[in-house]
Design an enzyme around this catalytic site. Structure first.
Site, mmCIF file in Angstrom:
data_model
loop_
_atom_site.group_PDB
_atom_site.id
_atom_site.type_symbol
_atom_site.label_atom_id
_atom_site.label_comp_id
_atom_site.label_asym_id
_atom_site.label_seq_id
_atom_site.Cartn_x
_atom_site.Cartn_y
_atom_site.Cartn_z
ATOM 1 N N GLU A 398 0.822 -1.208 0.000
ATOM 2 C CA GLU A 398 0.000 0.000 0.000
ATOM 3 C C GLU A 398 0.856 1.258 0.000
ATOM 4 O O GLU A 398 0.644 2.171 0.806
ATOM 5 C CB GLU A 398 -0.972 -0.018 1.191
ATOM 6 C CG GLU A 398 -1.906 -1.211 1.138
ATOM 7 C CD GLU A 398 -3.060 -1.182 2.151
ATOM 8 O OE1 GLU A 398 -3.010 -0.366 3.088
ATOM 9 O OE2 GLU A 398 -3.996 -1.965 1.984
ATOM 10 N N GLU A 473 -4.139 -9.123 0.024
ATOM 11 C CA GLU A 473 -4.677 -8.956 1.368
ATOM 12 C C GLU A 473 -6.182 -9.055 1.226
ATOM 13 O O GLU A 473 -6.779 -8.309 0.447
ATOM 14 C CB GLU A 473 -4.285 -7.578 1.904
ATOM 15 C CG GLU A 473 -3.841 -7.600 3.341
ATOM 16 C CD GLU A 473 -3.275 -6.263 3.779
ATOM 17 O OE1 GLU A 473 -2.130 -5.947 3.408
ATOM 18 O OE2 GLU A 473 -3.986 -5.535 4.492
#
Ligand code: GAL
Length: 766
Positions: A398, A473
């Site tokens: 991220e 994820e």
């Protein structure tokens, strides 16, 4: 009935160690440790954070434990005349953080990133006799989004090699499968003080029990110099391929000889092919779905301190759930964890960092990025590239640069570096920016990883027909073991309130805004067969990040499928029912002790690998239902104390059963050995009524004692809001359970006792 988790102690590893010279010794015991003006002796691995007390004033995000600060570790290294003829290296597999290494008062090296393994060449800095090695740490606050730990929390080694020998992390083994055989290539990098003639002999060994079989060997005589590489190749007929089901390891033993020296270096490896194709992941040519979990580096009550038994226990449970893959989020793991994945059979996404240059925390990795990223990434790959378990290099998680085209040179550069260091594996990253996937950023990495965007899998496959994709994820479902909130609403934000007890309902329907229940992810996985797999956030609860209660007393996460103490939450059986379709799984929730709810609708959810189920309340059928989705639900079960039983069917035949019963008053404790290791053992205690039914509401205060050559290391019950220090031998049970970690200090029988006022005691022997 079902639910006896098969927690067994694995036999000693056949081939366990990482690639290393034979002259390498653990150097963990008897370090002096100085922090905040006081000095004591500690054995490594050591995490000073978990030795402290939880403090409400500390950030919940990082576990409410005092892990930051400066500290100094010191130990004396005895060196002989003979040693001085050799090269001597200090290796530290992880020191949190900003380590500086001093030899006899002079700085000799160091490493900033606490998750990297570092090596310091001591050669030429040592004298005969005593030498003082000191490692100074400066662990900065505001440097992590989770509990990082503090201290030398992984193994430390002293390595002695001949001057002419294999260099540090100097072997790289790759394998190529062909019909009936495999070709194994070993690239050896040498170190040598001066050009000389060296003979490099390598044997490929296969071990069965204690017997070694030589399956191939080769020898080359070359002119050796510092940094020279030599490639050796071997043909192995009928190789035993490595896979999660049969994690077969081989060993390359390499002997480097000069006129008067001989040095041995061993590299464990596996023979397998691992390939990402546009339509999924293929292991040894067979399409294999990655049934993965993300894991942080802490092991609950032990904090960040590496422990073989703690992790073996964890991986055994994950295997039992059907998990076959682990994402090391968001940093390189202890090397021994990769050894364990090799020998237990897990596929690994090895990950570098949580940030590139766009900061997430004031003192986080962004402050190190420019100076360190190439060194950290190179260290990770060179250390880990021989593990058959490792199938992907993840260059980040991220990272803010996803949406910033001017900075895409960063992922490009990191991907190139990975390819340069290891041409056999692809890169990935965990990506949360939905626009980035369709903007040109996707091409900067090889395998596209989506964090929480299963609804984009299909579009991605359409727009990037050549590029593999997976869920790096997924879900981030939150729940507390044994806690249920009514009325039950299938709306992800309705599983908790911002008041005490700061727990999240365990119906497995709840998640923060960006996340979802597992079922949502699975709908898309089932629609898009090109998706190579998923990595659930997370396998275990971890210290810190207690979303959604970041300001509450909470000190650990709610994301785990298994709680911090190692007790499975309901979701364990939801994942097991999907990931182990051939295993008879049946699981009922909630528990069935609800005084005060008599006559009130109490939804019952059943997780099964079957396709149909019939529910019985006190023997009376509440109907037989077909599975439509991923769970079977009876919304209108009006609570009556007694027995609730489910009979699950598959293809019309009885397949699995589960039962929950109403508990009476707590009457006794029951102890069981969860895991028994050479070093650590885990004992679980249940609070039961007189008929032996678990009292799911019990928070009885439990006191642990040990008799015999052992000590209590830590206790925990998995309550994310608990502030009882981990070192306390006494703690309240949580949802009827508590756990104690025992360390053996000698040979002989060890007895663990658990007592609680008014309850019959429990006793168990190790
Ligand atoms: C993700 C992040 C993880 C963790 C998770 C919680 O966005 O990558 O590190 O914070 O959220 O849901």
């Amino acid at each position: 009935m079902k639910k006896t988790l098969t927690i067994i102690t694995l036999l000693a590893a056949v081939i366990s160690a990482a690639a290393q010279p034979v002259g390498r010794e653990l150097w963990n015991d008897g370090w002096s440790f100085t922090k905040d003006g006081s000095t004591r002796t500690v054995n490594l691995p050591h995490d000073w954070g978990v030795e402290g007390e939880f403090n409400q004033e500390y950030p919940g995000e990082t576990g409410k434990l005092p892990w930051w600060g400066k500290a100094r570790y010191g130990k004396t290294l005895e060196v002989t005349q003979e040693d001085l003829q050799k090269d001597i290296r200090l290796e530290v597999d992880g020191a949190m953080s900003n380590a500086s290494v001093f030899v006899n008062g002079v700085k000799a090296g160091g490493w900033a990133y606490g998750y990297s393994s570092l090596a310091v060449d001591l050669t030429g800095r040592l004298q005969e006799g005593k030498n003082r090695i000191e490692i100074v740490l400066d662990n900065k606050p505001e440097s992590s989004r989770w509990y990082p730990g503090g201290g030398i929390y992984r193994n430390v080694w002293i390595t002695k090699t001949e001057k002419t020998s294999v260099a540090h992390w100097g072997t790289f083994i790759t394998t190529q499968l062909a019909p009936g055989k495999a070709i194994v290539y070993q690239k050896v990098t040498l170190k040598a003080p001066e050009t000389c003639i060296a003979r490099i002999s390598t044997r490929i060994l296969y071990k069965e029990g204690n017997t070694e079989y030589v399956v191939a060997e080769t020898r080359s005589v070359i002119e050796a110099w510092d940094g020279r590489t030599e490639v050796q190749d071997f043909e192995i007929v009928n190789p035993r391929l490595w896979s999660p089901e049969n994690p077969q390891m081989y060993l390359a033993r390499t002997v480097v000889e000069t006129e008067d020296t001989k040095d041995v270096y061993e590299t464990p490896f596996g023979i397998r092919s691992a390939e990402f194709r546009p339509d999924g992941f293929y292991l040894n040519g067979v399409k294999t779905f990655l049934k993965g979990v993300c894991l942080h580096h802490d092991a609950g009550a032990l904090g960040a301190a590496w422990n073989e038994d703690a992790w073996q226990r964890r991986l055994i449970m994950l295997k039992d759930m059907g998990c076959n893959a682990i994402r090391m989020s968001h940093n390189p793991p202890a090397p021994e964890l990769l050894d364990m994945c090799d020998r237990m059979g897990f596929l690994v996404m090895d990950e570098l960092t949580d940030t590139w240059t766009v900061p997430k925390k004031e003192n986080g990795y962004a402050t190190l990025f420019n100076e360190w990223v190439e060194k950290d990434l190179t260290a990770m790959i060179r250390r880990d590239r021989n593990h058959p378990s490792v199938i992907l290099w993840s260059i980040g998680n991220e990272c803010g640069e996803q949406g910033w085209p001017e900075r895409w040179d960063i992922p490009r550069r990191l991907t190139d570096l990975c390819h340069r260091e290891d041409p056999t594996r692809l890169t990935t990253a965990g990506n949360d920016n939905p626009g980035a996937a369709f903007s040109g950023y996707a091409e900067t990495i090889d395998v596209y990883g989506f964090n929480y965007k299963p609804h984009l899998y299909e579009q991605f496959v359409e727009e990037h027909p050549g590029q593999p994709v997976l869920g790096s994820e997924t879900s981030s479902c939150i729940s507390t073991r044994g806690y249920y909130l009514f009325p039950v609403e299938d709306d992800k934000g309705k599983g908790w309130t911002m008041d005490p007890p700061f727990q999240v309902s365990s119906y497995d329907l709840y998640a923060p805004g960006w996340a979802s229940k597992p079922d949502y992810e699975w709908e898309y996985e089932d629609k898009v067969p090109e998706c190579a797999g998923e990595f659930v956030w997370t396998g275990y609860d971890y210290l810190g990040e207690p979303t959604p209660f970041n300001m509450a007393p909470s000190r650990s996460s709610y994301f785990g499928i298994i709680d911090l103490a190692g007790f499975p939450k309901d979701r364990f059986w939801l994942y097991q029912s999907r990931w182990c379709p051939d295993k008879p799984v049946a699981h009922i929730l909630p528990h069935w002790t609800w005084p005060g709810r008599e006559g009130i609708a109490t939804p019952v959810h059943v997780y099964t690998s079957g396709d149909e189920a019939e529910l019985f309340l006190n023997g009376k059928s509440l109907g037989r239902k077909k599975k439509d989705g991923y769970r079977i639900v009876w919304d209108k079960v009006f609570y009556t104390p007694g027995t609730l039983e489910v009979v699950c069917y598959k293809n019309g035949r009885e397949w699995a059963r589960d039962m929950v019963q109403t508990a009476g008053k707590a009457a006794k404790l029951y102890a069981s050995v969860d895991y028994e290791g050479e070093d650590l053992s885990y004992v679980a205690v249940d609070v039961l009524d007189k008929a032996g039914v678990l009292c799911p509401g019990s928070s009885a205060l439990i006191k642990f004692e040990v008799k015999g050559p052992a000590e209590i290391v830590a206790t925990d019950a998995g309550d994310p809001t608990s502030h009882v220090p981990f070192y306390s031998p006494e703690l309240p049970a949580f949802a009827g359970k508590a756990s104690v970690i025992i360390r053996r200090t000698g040979k002989g029988p060890v007895t663990v006792l658990a007592s609680s006022k008014g309850l019959k005691k429990a006793k168990i022997s190790l």
